[in-house]
Design an enzyme around this catalytic site. Structure first.
Site, PDB file in Angstrom:
ATOM      1  N   ARG A 434       0.826  -1.223   0.000  1.00  0.00           N
ATOM      2  CA  ARG A 434       0.000   0.000   0.000  1.00  0.00           C
ATOM      3  C   ARG A 434       0.855   1.267   0.000  1.00  0.00           C
ATOM      4  O   ARG A 434       1.968   1.293   0.505  1.00  0.00           O
ATOM      5  CB  ARG A 434      -0.970  -0.059   1.193  1.00  0.00           C
ATOM      6  CG  ARG A 434      -1.909  -1.237   1.043  1.00  0.00           C
ATOM      7  CD  ARG A 434      -2.903  -1.332   2.158  1.00  0.00           C
ATOM      8  NE  ARG A 434      -3.817  -0.211   2.174  1.00  0.00           N
ATOM      9  CZ  ARG A 434      -4.712  -0.003   3.117  1.00  0.00           C
ATOM     10  NH1 ARG A 434      -4.802  -0.850   4.129  1.00  0.00           N
ATOM     11  NH2 ARG A 434      -5.507   1.038   3.070  1.00  0.00           N
ATOM     12  N   SER A 479      -8.545  11.735   2.983  1.00  0.00           N
ATOM     13  CA  SER A 479      -8.051  10.610   3.786  1.00  0.00           C
ATOM     14  C   SER A 479      -7.880  11.009   5.240  1.00  0.00           C
ATOM     15  O   SER A 479      -7.075  11.872   5.582  1.00  0.00           O
ATOM     16  CB  SER A 479      -6.712  10.117   3.226  1.00  0.00           C
ATOM     17  OG  SER A 479      -6.104   9.273   4.184  1.00  0.00           O
ATOM     18  N   ASP A 627     -15.270   2.477   3.815  1.00  0.00           N
ATOM     19  CA  ASP A 627     -14.990   1.069   4.119  1.00  0.00           C
ATOM     20  C   ASP A 627     -16.204   0.173   3.883  1.00  0.00           C
ATOM     21  O   ASP A 627     -16.114  -1.042   4.031  1.00  0.00           O
ATOM     22  CB  ASP A 627     -14.549   0.932   5.581  1.00  0.00           C
ATOM     23  CG  ASP A 627     -13.189   1.569   5.807  1.00  0.00           C
ATOM     24  OD1 ASP A 627     -12.408   1.659   4.846  1.00  0.00           O
ATOM     25  OD2 ASP A 627     -12.920   1.988   6.949  1.00  0.00           O
ATOM     26  N   ARG A 658     -10.432  -3.013  -4.031  1.00  0.00           N
ATOM     27  CA  ARG A 658     -11.776  -3.501  -3.700  1.00  0.00           C
ATOM     28  C   ARG A 658     -12.737  -3.451  -4.880  1.00  0.00           C
ATOM     29  O   ARG A 658     -13.731  -4.186  -4.906  1.00  0.00           O
ATOM     30  CB  ARG A 658     -12.342  -2.714  -2.508  1.00  0.00           C
ATOM     31  CG  ARG A 658     -11.682  -3.163  -1.219  1.00  0.00           C
ATOM     32  CD  ARG A 658     -12.238  -2.516   0.007  1.00  0.00           C
ATOM     33  NE  ARG A 658     -11.672  -3.160   1.186  1.00  0.00           N
ATOM     34  CZ  ARG A 658     -11.627  -2.611   2.393  1.00  0.00           C
ATOM     35  NH1 ARG A 658     -12.111  -1.398   2.594  1.00  0.00           N
ATOM     36  NH2 ARG A 658     -11.096  -3.268   3.399  1.00  0.00           N
ATOM     37  N   ARG A 703     -13.000  -7.248   4.566  1.00  0.00           N
ATOM     38  CA  ARG A 703     -14.341  -6.742   4.238  1.00  0.00           C
ATOM     39  C   ARG A 703     -14.915  -7.402   2.981  1.00  0.00           C
ATOM     40  O   ARG A 703     -16.132  -7.543   2.849  1.00  0.00           O
ATOM     41  CB  ARG A 703     -14.307  -5.225   4.096  1.00  0.00           C
ATOM     42  CG  ARG A 703     -13.824  -4.541   5.390  1.00  0.00           C
ATOM     43  CD  ARG A 703     -14.293  -3.118   5.479  1.00  0.00           C
ATOM     44  NE  ARG A 703     -13.469  -2.351   6.409  1.00  0.00           N
ATOM     45  CZ  ARG A 703     -13.608  -2.362   7.735  1.00  0.00           C
ATOM     46  NH1 ARG A 703     -14.535  -3.098   8.299  1.00  0.00           N
ATOM     47  NH2 ARG A 703     -12.815  -1.629   8.498  1.00  0.00           N
TER      48      ARG A 703
HETATM   49  C1  S3P Z   1      -9.341   5.128   8.651  1.00  0.00           C
HETATM   50  C2  S3P Z   1      -9.459   5.889   7.532  1.00  0.00           C
HETATM   51  C3  S3P Z   1      -9.864   5.366   6.227  1.00  0.00           C
HETATM   52  C4  S3P Z   1     -10.456   3.975   6.333  1.00  0.00           C
HETATM   53  C5  S3P Z   1      -9.682   3.097   7.253  1.00  0.00           C
HETATM   54  C6  S3P Z   1      -9.639   3.674   8.631  1.00  0.00           C
HETATM   55  C7  S3P Z   1      -8.910   5.744   9.908  1.00  0.00           C
HETATM   56  O1  S3P Z   1      -8.736   5.294   5.389  1.00  0.00           O
HETATM   57  O2  S3P Z   1     -10.541   3.381   5.059  1.00  0.00           O
HETATM   58  O3  S3P Z   1     -10.266   1.804   7.311  1.00  0.00           O
HETATM   59  O4  S3P Z   1      -9.052   5.135  10.967  1.00  0.00           O
HETATM   60  O5  S3P Z   1      -8.411   6.879   9.859  1.00  0.00           O
HETATM   61  P1  S3P Z   1      -8.290   6.598   4.520  1.00  0.00           P
HETATM   62  O6  S3P Z   1      -8.139   7.660   5.483  1.00  0.00           O
HETATM   63  O7  S3P Z   1      -6.991   6.232   3.871  1.00  0.00           O
HETATM   64  O8  S3P Z   1      -9.380   6.766   3.531  1.00  0.00           O
END
Ligand code: S3P
Length: 748
Positions: A434, A479, A627, A658, A703
């Site tokens: 990632r 994000s 998510d 996904r 998921r």
């Molecule tokens: C999260 C933010 C999201 C989410 C992840 C949890 C977090 O990711 O998909 O499962 O706890 O800040 P992104 O911030 O990269 O979208």
């Protein structure tokens, strides 16, 4: 008469010198496996020889090695299973009398002394000598203790040296494999150090403790009152004294090093008890408990810090009917990570309730323990964190492993960029693919020294001692992880740090910081804080995870006759996209008993089946449901008409791609789904079964696995879902709750 096919022998004759537990068990195992032509025992005493024959351990037995050597030929193996210090005499007996091509191996617990004995006898380590050590045993000894299953699933360490011949090595490896053991290679010195710590030291302590108690004149009857603790701790003190005396003498230096380390720790525990230093005692005990629990899981082959791919879990979901009842899904993953992080960096104690005991959050907890934070629990979701303050973390002993979690790695990057020590962050196979430049770039702008693996992927190497300064960062993508990373680094930066997001994302970091008494100014899309403040520990109630609840919301929405209540779910408006989207599709969702708990909105969610219709998903809902799309795609496949998702390219860089993973699986199940670069178009079935049966691959993404399990409620046939072990990262009891609600799900 039944015809039996003989197994192909992997070696010729086996000569076992010393027919006790170790030698006798090898003989029995190889005879049982048909892996050698004949077993000849050599023992000092005639009685042992007779017993070994009578017990079926050997074909024949002699008291003198000289009698059998002339008979041996190439392909035969001699296994030396005498006490460590007697090995040299056996080697001397073999010198000049060993026929060519015969392999010699041994089972002594110390390898350095075996090498030294060989050098003394032959002037070098002969090519036919393969030093080895079976890591198996018992406190029992002697010929009557031998068992044919002693080595099954145990490890055998071989320590070949430069002169060891490859053919002889291979013969020994095959011999051990025939007993059902796993064979590992290790350098001699490493073997002796590892064994000194993990085996020889515990024996010193056990013998020493029992001897201390046995000689305590004031407590003559002490053994009468000794119970489980004494029994469990001292079992190994009834091992063979000669064998253990030899090991102590043979591995002197490594054992002394281990004893010194242990003595220093014992002294410091003594001091903690003497001074009533409860924190220090809790620190040692909780770390030790975590390590022992980890070891127990390792023995059961399910350690959370081991790559999850190590175990295979497949879901088999039979077509179901409806779901009903009242459920509480596990704690919120995002908040669980943050509660440990901020609790550790706070001053004072933080009491957490509702903590998610999933593998990822546990890995975060373990990482802080490795940095010296005392953390009690988790027990039934309750955790007590003894915060060390923003500058109280200590360098961990090795890289921090954060499992499958992008959130952990990115948030850790922020808070570790401001520490005084170097640290490396690693993760499992999925996480290792990632993108991490999204956090490395702003952190570098703040003055952090941070390196990534190739193409900006993990591992992350963060240099300690960097001086950070605040920045005003405009996030290139919506994000919460990147936003949180920048804000956490901001705690350590000079001046103000701001982060502005292109669309609202989950705001747990901002809320929790505020809850810990740290001022965060929020002005629309921009969040700002000033470095150099303090966090004050307190209470955190983690609500049930709406992301986990969504699988059941979709289950109830798609399955006729369903009526389900999901209790105490976090319904923060930055996380409620799935509720909004399902409602737009026509789902019957009610939020009951709305309340605020610890700064987070919470509700019980009631979902009843109602026919769904396809929609164009509003793009502003995407980050709020980021998510939840795997589950929402399943809902779309059951809806009447077309559902169109756009603006969701972030889905391509989650635990899996996904969009692709779901499109591939939906296609296998006969759904008309067309992936696009930033979303998907799904034409749903409306009434009746929406899925066929078949085998889909979750690609190790928790998921995706759970979404296809839910699809079974509207399937015509069985759905097999591959690679589901990672469900334990976010929802450890998913299968249990799913079955309780009405799914027909089996884990194999
Ligand atoms: C999260 C933010 C999201 C989410 C992840 C949890 C977090 O990711 O998909 O499962 O706890 O800040 P992104 O911030 O990269 O979208």
């Amino acid at each position: 008469m039944v015809e039996t096919t003989e197994a192909q022998p992997s070696i010729g004759r086996l000569v076992v010198i010393g027919i006790g537990l170790i030698g006798g068990s090898l003989a029995l195992a190889l005879r049982a496996a048909g892996a050698c032509r004949e077993v000849i025992g050599v023992a000092r005493r005639q009685k042992t020889c007779e017993q070994a024959v009578a017990l079926g351990i050997v074909d024949r037995a002699v008291t003198g090695l000289g009698e059998v050597l002339p008979e041996l030929e190439s392909g035969d193996v001699i296994f030396v299973a005498v006490p460590t210090l007697a090995v040299e005499q056996v080697f001397a007996d073999l010198r000049d009398k060993l026929p060519a091509g015969v392999t010699v191996t041994d089972g002594a617990s110390v390898k350095g002394s075996v090498i030294a004995a060989a050098e003394k006898v032959w002037g070098r380590v002969p090519e036919f000598l393969v030093p080895g050590h079976p890591i198996a045993g018992s406190e029992k000894s002697g010929v009557t203790a031998a068992r044919d299953d002693l080595y099954i699933a145990h490890r055998i360490i071989v320590t070949p040296v430069e002169d060891t011949d490859a053919g002889h090595l291979q013969r020994v490896v095959q011999m051990w494999q025939a007993t059902g053991a796993e064979v590992l290679n290790m350098p001699v010195r490493e073997h002796d150090e590892v064994l000194a710590a993990t085996s020889h030291l515990p024996h010193v302590i056990a013998f020493g403790l029992v001897d201390t108690l046995a000689h305590d004149a004031e407590n003559e009857n002490i053994f009468r009152y000794a119970a489980g603790g004494f029994r469990d701790f001292t079992r190994i003190a009834s091992s063979d004294p000669v064998m253990w005396r030899d090991i102590m003498l043979a591995n002197r230096d490594a054992i002394l090093k281990s004893i010194d380390l242990y003595s220093a720790n014992l002294d410091s525990l003594r001091a903690a008890i003497a001074t009533g230093d409860s924190d220090r005692l809790m620190g040692v005990f909780t770390r030790a408990k975590a390590a022992r629990d980890h070891f127990t899981k390792m023995l059961a082959k399910k350690a959370y810090t081991e790559p999850m791919q190590a175990q295979e879990v497949t879901f088999i979901a039979q077509p179901g009917e409806s779901v009903s009842g009242e459920l509480r899904v596990p704690g919120d993953k995002s908040m669980s990570h943050r509660s440990i992080m901020l609790g550790s960096l706070a001053e004072g104690v933080t009491e957490i309730e509702g903590f998610l005991q999933g593998e990822d959050a546990l890995a975060t907890l373990q990482a802080f323990r490795d940095m010296g934070v005392v953390i009690e629990g988790p027990v039934d979701g309750r955790v007590t964190v003894h915060g060390v303050g923003l500058h109280g973390l200590q360098a961990p002993p090795g890289p921090l492993y954060v499992g499958n979690s992008g959130t952990a790695m990115r948030l850790f990057a922020g808070l570790l960029a401001g520490q005084a020590f170097d640290v490396t962050l690693t993760g499992d196979e999925s996480l290792s693919k990632r993108p991490m430049n999204r956090v490395a770039d702003p952190l570098r702008e703040m003055g952090a020294e941070i390196e990534t693996g190739p193409e900006g992927r993990p591992p992350l190497m963060i240099k300690g001692g960097a001086r950070l300064h605040g920045i005003d960062y405009k996030l290139p993508m919506a994000s919460a992880q990147v936003k949180s990373c920048v804000l956490l680094a901001g705690l350590y930066a000079d001046g103000e740090t701001s982060s502005t997001e292109p669309a609202p994302t989950r705001d747990h970091t901002e809320r929790m910081l505020t809850g810990f008494g740290y001022e965060v100014q929020r002005d629309g899309a921009r969040a700002t804080l000033c470095g150099g403040g303090r966090l004050a520990g307190g209470r955190i109630d983690v609500p049930a995870d709406i992301s986990s609840a969504t699988f059941f919301m979709v289950a109830a929405a798609i399955a006729p006759g369903s009526d389900l209540l999901l209790e105490h779910v976090g319904v923060n408006p930055t996380r409620d996209g799935a509720i909004n989207i399902l409602r737009l599709m026509g789902a019957d969702i009610e939020l009951l008993n709305r309340r605020e708990v610890g700064g987070e909105p919470v509700a019980d969610i009631r979902v009843r089946h109602a026919p769904l219709k396809g929609i164009r998903i509003p793009e502003e809902q995407v980050p709020l449901a980021i998510d939840e799309f795997p589950a929402l795609f399943v809902a779309a496949a059951c809806a009447e008409g077309e559902t169109v998702l756009t603006g969701a390219e972030e889905l391509r860089v989650k635990e899996s791609d996904r969009i692709r993973a779901m499109a591939d699986g939906l296609e296998v199940l006969g759904v008309d789904a067309e992936p696009t670069p930033d979303g998907i178009v799904i034409r749903g079935a409306g009434e009746g079964p929406a899925f066929g049966g078949g085998t889909v691959d979750s690609l190790g993404d928790h998921r995706i696995a759970m979404a296809f399990a839910v699809a079974s409620l509207r399937a015509r046939d069985t759905i097999r879902i591959l690679h589901c072990a990672n469900v334990a990262t976010s929802f450890p009891n998913f299968a249990e709750l799913a079955n309780r609600a009405g799914l027909k799900l089996q884990e194999v």
